[in-house]
Design an enzyme around this catalytic site. Sequence first.
Site, PDB file in Angstrom:
ATOM      1  N   HIS A   1       7.808 -10.624  -1.583  1.00  0.00           N
ATOM      2  CA  HIS A   1       6.601 -10.642  -0.753  1.00  0.00           C
ATOM      3  C   HIS A   1       5.734 -11.873  -1.024  1.00  0.00           C
ATOM      4  O   HIS A   1       4.880 -11.850  -1.923  1.00  0.00           O
ATOM      5  CB  HIS A   1       5.762  -9.393  -1.022  1.00  0.00           C
TER       6      HIS A   1
ATOM      7  N   GLU B   1       3.257 -12.869   0.741  1.00  0.00           N
ATOM      8  CA  GLU B   1       1.864 -12.545   1.094  1.00  0.00           C
ATOM      9  C   GLU B   1       1.132 -11.835  -0.039  1.00  0.00           C
ATOM     10  O   GLU B   1      -0.096 -11.698  -0.002  1.00  0.00           O
ATOM     11  CB  GLU B   1       1.826 -11.710   2.381  1.00  0.00           C
TER      12      GLU B   1
ATOM     13  N   CYS C   1      10.951  -8.085   3.338  1.00  0.00           N
ATOM     14  CA  CYS C   1      11.217  -6.733   2.845  1.00  0.00           C
ATOM     15  C   CYS C   1      11.707  -5.841   3.990  1.00  0.00           C
ATOM     16  O   CYS C   1      12.809  -6.026   4.477  1.00  0.00           O
ATOM     17  CB  CYS C   1       9.976  -6.168   2.150  1.00  0.00           C
TER      18      CYS C   1
END
Length: 226
Positions: A194, A196, A86
């Site tokens: 993302h 994570e 990002c």
Amino acid sequence: MSVAILQFPGTNCEKDMQYAYNFLGIASEVIWHKQESLPLDCALVVVPGGFSYGDYLRSGAIARYSPIMRAVTEFARNGGFVLGICNGFQILCESGLLPGALKRNVGLHFISRLESLRVVATDNAFLQDYVPNSLVYLPIAHADGSYFIEDYLLDELEHNHQILLRYETNPNGSISSIAGICNQSKNIFGLMPHPERAIESLLGSTDGLKMLDSIYKNALKHKQIR
């Protein structure tokens, strides 16, 4: 061997990333942007998401001048593996470590939702554990995620197998539905989704956990070979 996770003023995903790697039992360290060197045992550098320097000027435009980015550039030039997510992807593009740029989403809205992504190229250490054309599900959260590159450079990305991920629905207007690319040497990977934030079923997907684990293990393997 550890993962170095960068932190700039405005970064907000460094703890999520550290949590993910702790969950995998992999050592990690958050590195402040004013530091001038990376840990000696670093196998992978992660430039995480957020709003570095408040996204003033352009997303990532100020962070590229931070002292730690000189060390990251040197690390990458020596074959070290770098992952930008990002805002991290934006920083890598602004730094010239990845080609192209990220601009405002079509419609100018901030988009936050789970997206399906198509794995395009697997002849690289980042996605070599995947089957070409398979789907992964990862969340996005950005306002400046529309990837742009000139047509002749887009042709180069295609020819060199540097397009790693494509959106199935193209939520932000990215050229050729691009969600993630790598550099020509295939040791720097930038993506807007993302991983994570997709490490537990409660979050809607665990596809990010597999991706982060695979990226680290293959980065470690390449570091041991060098």
